[in-house]
Design a protein around this motif. Structure first.
Motif, PDB file in Angstrom:
ATOM      1  N   ARG A  98       0.843  -1.191   0.000  1.00 21.00           N
ATOM      2  CA  ARG A  98       0.000   0.000   0.000  1.00 21.00           C
ATOM      3  C   ARG A  98       0.881   1.244   0.000  1.00 21.00           C
ATOM      4  O   ARG A  98       1.978   1.237   0.547  1.00 21.00           O
ATOM      5  CB  ARG A  98      -0.923  -0.016   1.221  1.00 21.00           C
ATOM      6  CG  ARG A  98      -1.879  -1.206   1.224  1.00 21.00           C
ATOM      7  CD  ARG A  98      -2.848  -1.104   2.389  1.00 21.00           C
ATOM      8  NE  ARG A  98      -3.838  -2.164   2.327  1.00 21.00           N
ATOM      9  CZ  ARG A  98      -3.772  -3.276   3.032  1.00 21.00           C
ATOM     10  NH1 ARG A  98      -2.769  -3.475   3.847  1.00 21.00           N
ATOM     11  NH2 ARG A  98      -4.719  -4.195   2.923  1.00 21.00           N
ATOM     12  N   ALA A  99       0.389   2.293  -0.591  1.00 18.02           N
ATOM     13  CA  ALA A  99       1.195   3.501  -0.760  1.00 18.02           C
ATOM     14  C   ALA A  99       0.630   4.679   0.008  1.00 18.02           C
ATOM     15  O   ALA A  99      -0.466   5.133  -0.295  1.00 18.02           O
ATOM     16  CB  ALA A  99       1.295   3.858  -2.242  1.00 18.02           C
ATOM     17  N   VAL A 100       1.347   5.146   0.992  1.00 18.66           N
ATOM     18  CA  VAL A 100       1.103   6.402   1.696  1.00 18.66           C
ATOM     19  C   VAL A 100      -0.222   6.419   2.457  1.00 18.66           C
ATOM     20  O   VAL A 100      -1.249   5.974   1.965  1.00 18.66           O
ATOM     21  CB  VAL A 100       1.160   7.593   0.716  1.00 18.66           C
ATOM     22  CG1 VAL A 100       0.985   8.904   1.476  1.00 18.66           C
ATOM     23  CG2 VAL A 100       2.483   7.604  -0.030  1.00 18.66           C
ATOM     24  N   SER A 101      -0.182   6.939   3.653  1.00 16.66           N
ATOM     25  CA  SER A 101      -1.379   6.996   4.478  1.00 16.66           C
ATOM     26  C   SER A 101      -2.308   8.105   3.980  1.00 16.66           C
ATOM     27  O   SER A 101      -1.858   9.096   3.390  1.00 16.66           O
ATOM     28  CB  SER A 101      -1.004   7.272   5.937  1.00 16.66           C
ATOM     29  OG  SER A 101      -0.614   8.628   6.104  1.00 16.66           O
ATOM     30  N   PRO A 102      -3.625   7.953   4.211  1.00 12.84           N
ATOM     31  CA  PRO A 102      -4.561   9.017   3.824  1.00 12.84           C
ATOM     32  C   PRO A 102      -4.231  10.353   4.473  1.00 12.84           C
ATOM     33  O   PRO A 102      -4.446  11.412   3.866  1.00 12.84           O
ATOM     34  CB  PRO A 102      -5.910   8.472   4.310  1.00 12.84           C
ATOM     35  CG  PRO A 102      -5.738   6.991   4.312  1.00 12.84           C
ATOM     36  CD  PRO A 102      -4.309   6.765   4.733  1.00 12.84           C
TER      37      PRO A 102
ATOM     38  N   GLY B 239      -8.471   1.093   5.284  1.00 15.91           N
ATOM     39  CA  GLY B 239      -8.490   2.544   5.444  1.00 15.91           C
ATOM     40  C   GLY B 239      -7.154   3.150   5.796  1.00 15.91           C
ATOM     41  O   GLY B 239      -7.032   4.371   5.890  1.00 15.91           O
ATOM     42  N   GLU B 240      -6.110   2.324   5.952  1.00 19.49           N
ATOM     43  CA  GLU B 240      -4.798   2.853   6.313  1.00 19.49           C
ATOM     44  C   GLU B 240      -3.983   3.247   5.079  1.00 19.49           C
ATOM     45  O   GLU B 240      -2.843   3.687   5.195  1.00 19.49           O
ATOM     46  CB  GLU B 240      -4.026   1.801   7.114  1.00 19.49           C
ATOM     47  CG  GLU B 240      -3.763   0.528   6.353  1.00 19.49           C
ATOM     48  CD  GLU B 240      -3.257  -0.596   7.232  1.00 19.49           C
ATOM     49  OE1 GLU B 240      -2.838  -1.615   6.671  1.00 19.49           O
ATOM     50  OE2 GLU B 240      -3.290  -0.442   8.469  1.00 19.49           O
ATOM     51  N   SER B 241      -4.553   3.087   3.908  1.00 16.57           N
ATOM     52  CA  SER B 241      -3.830   3.354   2.681  1.00 16.57           C
ATOM     53  C   SER B 241      -4.578   4.341   1.803  1.00 16.57           C
ATOM     54  O   SER B 241      -5.807   4.325   1.730  1.00 16.57           O
ATOM     55  CB  SER B 241      -3.635   2.042   1.910  1.00 16.57           C
ATOM     56  OG  SER B 241      -3.221   2.285   0.587  1.00 16.57           O
TER      57      SER B 241
ATOM     58  N   ALA C 200     -14.049   6.678  -2.389  1.00 18.62           N
ATOM     59  CA  ALA C 200     -12.870   6.097  -3.016  1.00 18.62           C
ATOM     60  C   ALA C 200     -13.121   6.092  -4.516  1.00 18.62           C
ATOM     61  O   ALA C 200     -14.266   6.102  -4.967  1.00 18.62           O
ATOM     62  CB  ALA C 200     -12.638   4.678  -2.500  1.00 18.62           C
ATOM     63  N   ILE C 201     -12.047   6.089  -5.293  1.00 17.41           N
ATOM     64  CA  ILE C 201     -12.155   6.020  -6.750  1.00 17.41           C
ATOM     65  C   ILE C 201     -11.732   4.621  -7.173  1.00 17.41           C
ATOM     66  O   ILE C 201     -10.591   4.212  -6.915  1.00 17.41           O
ATOM     67  CB  ILE C 201     -11.282   7.082  -7.440  1.00 17.41           C
ATOM     68  CG1 ILE C 201     -11.672   8.481  -6.956  1.00 17.41           C
ATOM     69  CG2 ILE C 201     -11.403   6.979  -8.954  1.00 17.41           C
ATOM     70  CD1 ILE C 201     -10.791   9.595  -7.511  1.00 17.41           C
ATOM     71  N   ASP C 202     -12.655   3.873  -7.785  1.00 16.86           N
ATOM     72  CA  ASP C 202     -12.347   2.489  -8.128  1.00 16.86           C
ATOM     73  C   ASP C 202     -11.510   2.406  -9.404  1.00 16.86           C
ATOM     74  O   ASP C 202     -11.158   3.429 -10.012  1.00 16.86           O
ATOM     75  CB  ASP C 202     -13.629   1.647  -8.230  1.00 16.86           C
ATOM     76  CG  ASP C 202     -14.457   1.940  -9.479  1.00 16.86           C
ATOM     77  OD1 ASP C 202     -14.004   2.711 -10.356  1.00 16.86           O
ATOM     78  OD2 ASP C 202     -15.575   1.392  -9.579  1.00 16.86           O
ATOM     79  N   ARG C 203     -11.182   1.209  -9.828  1.00 16.71           N
ATOM     80  CA  ARG C 203     -10.274   1.012 -10.957  1.00 16.71           C
ATOM     81  C   ARG C 203     -10.819   1.590 -12.253  1.00 16.71           C
ATOM     82  O   ARG C 203     -10.060   1.901 -13.178  1.00 16.71           O
ATOM     83  CB  ARG C 203      -9.955  -0.473 -11.119  1.00 16.71           C
ATOM     84  CG  ARG C 203     -11.139  -1.346 -11.453  1.00 16.71           C
ATOM     85  CD  ARG C 203     -10.748  -2.824 -11.540  1.00 16.71           C
ATOM     86  NE  ARG C 203      -9.663  -3.025 -12.462  1.00 16.71           N
ATOM     87  CZ  ARG C 203      -8.456  -3.471 -12.135  1.00 16.71           C
ATOM     88  NH1 ARG C 203      -8.169  -3.777 -10.876  1.00 16.71           N
ATOM     89  NH2 ARG C 203      -7.513  -3.626 -13.052  1.00 16.71           N
ATOM     90  N   ASP C 204     -12.137   1.766 -12.337  1.00  8.02           N
ATOM     91  CA  ASP C 204     -12.746   2.319 -13.543  1.00  8.02           C
ATOM     92  C   ASP C 204     -13.044   3.811 -13.432  1.00  8.02           C
ATOM     93  O   ASP C 204     -13.705   4.385 -14.302  1.00  8.02           O
ATOM     94  CB  ASP C 204     -14.043   1.566 -13.855  1.00  8.02           C
ATOM     95  CG  ASP C 204     -13.793   0.090 -14.159  1.00  8.02           C
ATOM     96  OD1 ASP C 204     -12.825  -0.201 -14.888  1.00  8.02           O
ATOM     97  OD2 ASP C 204     -14.541  -0.762 -13.649  1.00  8.02           O
TER      98      ASP C 204
END
Length: 265
Positions: free
Chosen positions: A36-40, A78-80, A198-202
């Motif tokens: 996972r990349a970077v906390s919110p 939620g940690e990512s 959240a923004i999904d893959r599409d």
């Protein structure tokens, strides 16, 4: 005083300038090891107001579960801020949520909430000695039940008059009667945030974390727009934005958010 200011502010400023490099590296590494990349929180500190958008509430038809279970146990996503997982099994239609359907019903019944199906169901449960739990509290008396429904009827009335205000503008604008202590705890009010998405893959928005009651009220009232905060994005979508714009992750995300903001309804 000067030493204190340097202690608190210089590390933050340095972290802000270093963020793009760290973010770009983290996103690149996710292609190999799915980390996972970077906390919110770090993303929010860097991208700031650009994460806040106005969208059509009807575009949010699903929610992304914060927790999921696999062979290794329970996980909280939620940690990512960037995630690579398969969200298909973690997305749930809003209509499956009792809380969502409950608020939609109160939008119709308002001050006549005692005639609603949910009120009558909870009333029977209290009489049967099996009181419902809402907002983390037992509703074991008719008085508490009335307070619970009155709270949301009042909230819906307020939203109809003013729309949904961003949390930083709410302040003292709402009357204190909208927060009866028997209905919601002080902590719930204190940590309340904007509707999370959240923004999904599409590239579609899905509700993520807070705001389920306000979103349901907005949909039930037919509001045209609601303020939301982007809390997570799927790497597949971010990768597509990088390729489309020929930009590294940080710049591609910032450009995509600007485009979304300028295209708001």
């Amino acid at each position: 005083m000067r030493q204190a200011l340097e202690h608190f502010f210089l590390p933050s400023i340095a972290a802000w300038f270093a963020f793009p490099l760290r973010f770009d590296r983290a996103v690149a590494k996710m292609a190999q090891d799915s980390r996972r990349a970077v906390s919110p929180r770090q993303a929010a500190a860097y991208f700031g107001d650009s994460l806040f958008l106005e969208i059509d509430p009807r575009s949010l038809t699903h929610r992304l579960d914060e927790k999921y279970h696999d062979a290794e146990g329970w996980h909280w996503i939620g940690e990512s801020f960037v995630d690579t997982g398969d969200w298909q099994g973690r997305l749930s239609p809003l209509q499956r949520s009792p809380a969502h359907r409950e608020i939609i019903e109160i939008c119709r019944t308002r001050d006549n909430f005692r005639n609603g199906q949910y009120y009558q169901t909870y009333l029977r449960q209290i009489g049967d000695g099996q009181p419902p739990r809402r907002n983390g509290r037992r509703i074991d008396t008719v008085e508490k039940l009335d307070a619970y429904f009155s709270y949301y009827a009042g909230l819906i009335d307020n939203i109809e008059r003013t729309g949904i205000l961003p949390r930083h503008r709410v302040g003292r604008a709402l009357k204190s009667r909208l927060w009866p202590r028997r209905t919601r705890s002080f902590w719930q009010d204190f940590v309340e945030r904007d509707i999370g998405v959240a923004i999904d893959r599409d590239g579609r928005f899905v509700r993520h974390t807070s705001g389920k009651h306000r979103l349901a009220a907005a949909i039930g009232l037919g509001l045209k727009t609601v303020p939301v905060e982007v809390r997570m994005v799927h790497r597949a979508w971010l990768q597509a934005e990088m390729q489309k714009r020929s930009l590294p992750p940080t710049q591609a995300l910032a450009a995509a958010l600007r485009e979304m903001s300028s295209a708001r309804i």
